[in-house]
Write an enzyme that holds these catalytic residues in place. Structure first.
Site, PDB file in Angstrom:
ATOM      1  N   CYS A  96      -7.516   6.005  12.362  1.00  0.00           N
ATOM      2  CA  CYS A  96      -8.279   4.875  11.825  1.00  0.00           C
ATOM      3  C   CYS A  96      -7.379   3.670  11.549  1.00  0.00           C
ATOM      4  O   CYS A  96      -7.833   2.663  11.030  1.00  0.00           O
ATOM      5  CB  CYS A  96      -9.045   5.281  10.566  1.00  0.00           C
ATOM      6  N   ASN A 111      -1.198   2.558  10.334  1.00  0.00           N
ATOM      7  CA  ASN A 111      -0.577   1.360   9.745  1.00  0.00           C
ATOM      8  C   ASN A 111       0.492   1.764   8.730  1.00  0.00           C
ATOM      9  O   ASN A 111       1.615   1.271   8.742  1.00  0.00           O
ATOM     10  CB  ASN A 111      -1.619   0.494   9.035  1.00  0.00           C
ATOM     11  N   ASP A 112       0.088   2.672   7.848  1.00  0.00           N
ATOM     12  CA  ASP A 112       1.054   3.116   6.846  1.00  0.00           C
ATOM     13  C   ASP A 112       2.040   4.122   7.411  1.00  0.00           C
ATOM     14  O   ASP A 112       3.208   4.140   7.016  1.00  0.00           O
ATOM     15  CB  ASP A 112       0.322   3.720   5.636  1.00  0.00           C
ATOM     16  N   ARG A 134     -13.652   6.113   2.051  1.00  0.00           N
ATOM     17  CA  ARG A 134     -12.301   6.402   1.566  1.00  0.00           C
ATOM     18  C   ARG A 134     -12.202   6.011   0.109  1.00  0.00           C
ATOM     19  O   ARG A 134     -12.643   4.929  -0.275  1.00  0.00           O
ATOM     20  CB  ARG A 134     -11.264   5.636   2.379  1.00  0.00           C
ATOM     21  N   HIS A 149      -2.883  -6.344   5.177  1.00  0.00           N
ATOM     22  CA  HIS A 149      -4.331  -6.258   4.968  1.00  0.00           C
ATOM     23  C   HIS A 149      -5.023  -7.588   5.203  1.00  0.00           C
ATOM     24  O   HIS A 149      -6.179  -7.636   5.595  1.00  0.00           O
ATOM     25  CB  HIS A 149      -4.630  -5.638   3.605  1.00  0.00           C
ATOM     26  N   ARG A 181     -13.248   1.021   3.608  1.00  0.00           N
ATOM     27  CA  ARG A 181     -12.163   0.739   2.657  1.00  0.00           C
ATOM     28  C   ARG A 181     -12.783   0.281   1.339  1.00  0.00           C
ATOM     29  O   ARG A 181     -12.981  -0.913   1.114  1.00  0.00           O
ATOM     30  CB  ARG A 181     -11.250  -0.368   3.203  1.00  0.00           C
ATOM     31  N   GLU A 204      -0.875   9.532   6.482  1.00  0.00           N
ATOM     32  CA  GLU A 204      -0.265   8.204   6.610  1.00  0.00           C
ATOM     33  C   GLU A 204       1.104   8.123   5.948  1.00  0.00           C
ATOM     34  O   GLU A 204       1.696   7.053   5.870  1.00  0.00           O
ATOM     35  CB  GLU A 204      -1.216   7.118   6.077  1.00  0.00           C
ATOM     36  N   ARG A 257       4.913  -3.461   6.106  1.00  0.00           N
ATOM     37  CA  ARG A 257       3.951  -3.952   7.094  1.00  0.00           C
ATOM     38  C   ARG A 257       3.491  -5.372   6.804  1.00  0.00           C
ATOM     39  O   ARG A 257       2.919  -6.030   7.669  1.00  0.00           O
ATOM     40  CB  ARG A 257       2.743  -3.002   7.159  1.00  0.00           C
TER      41      ARG A 257
HETATM   42  C1  PEP Z   1      -3.677   2.898   7.664  1.00  0.00           C
HETATM   43  O1  PEP Z   1      -2.741   2.923   6.866  1.00  0.00           O
HETATM   44  O2  PEP Z   1      -3.516   3.020   8.891  1.00  0.00           O
HETATM   45  C2  PEP Z   1      -5.051   2.712   7.188  1.00  0.00           C
HETATM   46  C3  PEP Z   1      -6.072   2.826   8.001  1.00  0.00           C
HETATM   47  O3  PEP Z   1      -5.218   2.376   5.886  1.00  0.00           O
HETATM   48  P1  PEP Z   1      -4.950   0.898   5.329  1.00  0.00           P
HETATM   49  O4  PEP Z   1      -4.688   0.007   6.514  1.00  0.00           O
HETATM   50  O5  PEP Z   1      -6.144   0.494   4.574  1.00  0.00           O
HETATM   51  O6  PEP Z   1      -3.751   1.101   4.483  1.00  0.00           O
HETATM   52 MG    MG Z   2      -3.186   3.145   4.794  1.00  0.00          MG
END
Ligand code: PEP
Ligand code: MG
Length: 591
Positions: free
Chosen positions: A529, A481-482, A357, A213, A320, A458, A492
């Protein structure tokens, strides 16, 4: 002497500036710039603290004298003398003054910066007695910090509640004439957010992965950043000249004039390219074969709506909201404060849809600033109580957020997006709480509006049970991402396994492709996203897999749009299927 440090390229572009090292010492202090007219007051504050500590020490000495015990404690007495001497030390006092007057650092920051400078000199001393004086210096500085602030505060000054106006300690242009780049061991997402309002031209951290993040917020700031640079914060000295190459993931320290000139040229080329892209702002995102593509923005704060509009986004695909909750020393925003924030986002988007979200704290987004590293506070924070799990564990907090969102929905189009769902029971509980929040507002006669409900896909368990999600939700949003993290079992945020974090691993691509295909088959909206959406190297593949809605940081929208304008989805479909079937999809990506 010039040297290079390698890390992960997370935010594009070149930054050239002098290093500001945020010490990762055990002494956590606020870091902010003071206004030029506050410099004198800041020096006074420091002076008072020093005098206070001198008084403290002299009192202890006097009590030793009274007890007649000075002789009994010769070592203690000598130590106190050393501390008194250090307090008057010219290098400490003039150095600290320098950081305040020249750089406009707040007193605490100036003090720890100078401590770091002197400590490094002590470390290099041959004489073990002198080397040990470093500990004395640290103690003296700690005393002064305590004197100034009472309790040690976290890395950055606390974010003020949104409605308090210009806070004390907000980072603002300190009118320093040299660009500054921030070098830290680690920065929490909340710190990054604080630095968003600052003057830093670039960031380097020792730790972190590409989709940590911290990296995501750096990208949203659209300034060059390198993470996972291992020991950069130790190798680089305060005030060193540094080039950050955010495209290559390289940091060049103390560069030669030739390198400076070369990178200066590259920097200007980047600006020209940006300028060229900005002309696409009002061009509709339509492929060569006439497919309309929705380009949405990811935002962290309501104020980011301005950047979203500037980049030509047709809505917010991911707000977010957890950034409203972080760095507040545990005091969560109440319904009113959240409502005010969502309202600002809705108003900021001027009638375009905003996807809010629900809070996703936990893992590498701790509520407070101290980043939680695996093995420290929790065994496996990414697998723990985060996102919807956290919300369902505290229904009162969750209901307050839901009410705030429903109320804001009376002001403009809002989609409500729920992160990290995996179980049918979580879906049922979430939907029941949405109904309950609505009923509570009805009972109070408070106006609220309709929302489209969406689920983030995710977690592999969700991607493998899409029909369940399509039964209950109006749309899906794929959090790559997740999804990558959980499918490949790769943290990550951990730079040590960053090389295994593979967005085009066949398993990941299958989950993404199936989610898109199933949602489309049922006529439901589906977008991506995660960071994959803003990666121009992935645009063709996602289009080929049928994706028509992308949500990314505003800074990436125009580059992705440029890519879209060159694509023919008719031709990409078959190619995307071959990538999906390949043993090594990455090898086909360049075709
Ligand atoms: C993701 O996991 O791809 C996502 C958009 O949420 P975050 O990056 O905030 O976990
Ligand atoms: Mg996520």
């Amino acid at each position: 002497m010039s040297f290079t440090v390698h890390g992960l390229a997370v935010s594009r572009g070149i930054a050239i500036g002098r290093a500001v090292i945020v010490a990762s010492s055990r002494i956590d202090v606020a870091h902010y710039f003071v206004k030029p007219d506050q410099v004198e007051a800041e020096i006074q504050r420091l002076r008072r603290a020093r005098n206070g500590v001198v008084e403290e020490i002299e009192k202890v000495q006097a009590s030793l004298d009274e007890l007649g015990s000075q002789d009994a404690h010769p070592e203690l007495s000598a130590l106190l003398d050393v501390h008194l001497m250090l307090l008057q030390d010219e290098q400490l006092t003039s150095g600290v003054k320098h950081w305040i007057t020249e750089r406009h650092y707040n007193a605490e920051w100036a003090l720890t910066t100078q401590l770091e400078v002197i400590a490094r000199q002590f470390d290099e001393m041959e004489d073990p007695y002198l080397r040990e004086r470093k500990a004395d210096l640290e103690q003296v500085v700690e005393r002064m910090l305590r004197m100034m602030r009472g309790v040690a505060s976290p890395v950055a000054a606390p974010l003020p509640p949104a409605d308090e106006g210009e806070p004390n300690g907000t980072l603002f242009d300190p009118s320093v004439d040299v660009p500054l780049v921030l070098i830290a061991h680690d920065l929490s997402p909340a710190d990054m957010l604080q630095f968003k309002q600052s003057v830093f031209a670039g960031f380097v951290t020792d730790v972190g992965g590409k989709t940590s993040h911290t990296a995501i917020v750096a990208r949203s700031m659209d300034i060059p950043a390198v993470v996972g640079a291992r020991s950069a914060s130790h190798l680089i000295n305060q005030d060193d000249w540094v080039i950050i190459d955010g495209d290559a993931g390289v940091v060049i320290v103390d560069p030669s004039p030739i390198l400076m000139a070369e990178y200066g040229f590259k920097q200007r080329q980047g600006e020209v390219e940006r300028e060229r892209l900005s002309r696409l702002k009002n061009t509709p995102a339509v492929t060569l074969d006439g497919q309309k593509i929705e380009l949405l923005a990811n935002i962290e704060q309501p104020e980011d709506a301005a950047a979203a509009l500037k980049a030509g986004a047709v809505g917010v695909g991911l707000f977010r909201t957890e950034f409203l909750f972080m760095g507040r020393n545990g005091k969560l925003p109440d319904e009113e404060e959240q409502y005010a924030a969502y309202r600002r986002a809705v108003e900021g988007m001027q009638g375009l849809p905003v996807t809010i979200r629900t809070v996703d704290v936990g893992a590498d987004k701790p509520l407070d600033r101290t980043p939680v590293r695996a093995g420290e506070d929790h065994l496996n924070p990414a697998l723990g109580l985060r996102a919807i799990r956290w919300s369902l564990a505290d229904p009162a907090m969750f209901l307050a957020q839901l009410r705030a969102v429903l109320r804001a929905a009376a002001l403009g189009p809002i989609n409500l997006l729920v992160p990290m769902l995996a179980h049918a029971s979580e879906i049922r509980q979430t939907l029941a709480l949405v109904d309950k929040a609505r009923a509570q507002l009805d009972a109070l006669g408070v106006v609220h509006g309709p929302v489209r409900l969406g689920a983030m896909i995710e977690v592999p368990a969700a991607a493998l049970t899409i029909p369940l999600f399509l039964r209950h939700f109006d749309f899906l949003s794929i959090g790559t991402n997740d999804l990558i993290q959980y499918t490949l079992a790769i943290d990550r945020a951990d730079e040590a396994v960053a090389h295994l974090y593979d967005p085009v691993h066949p398993a990941v691509l299958h989950l993404v492709a199936n989610t898109i295909a199933q949602a489309r088959a049922q006529g439901k909206g589906v977008s991506v996203c995660g960071e994959m959406a803003g990666d121009v190297g992935m645009t063709r593949l996602l289009l080929g897999l049928g994706l028509r809605s992308f949500s990314m940081h505003p800074s990436q929208i125009l580059a992705v749009k440029q890519q879209i304008l060159r694509c023919d989805t008719g031709k990409l479909t078959a190619w995307a299927q071959s990538v999906l079937a390949a043993e090594d999809p990455a090898a086909l990506m360049a075709d």
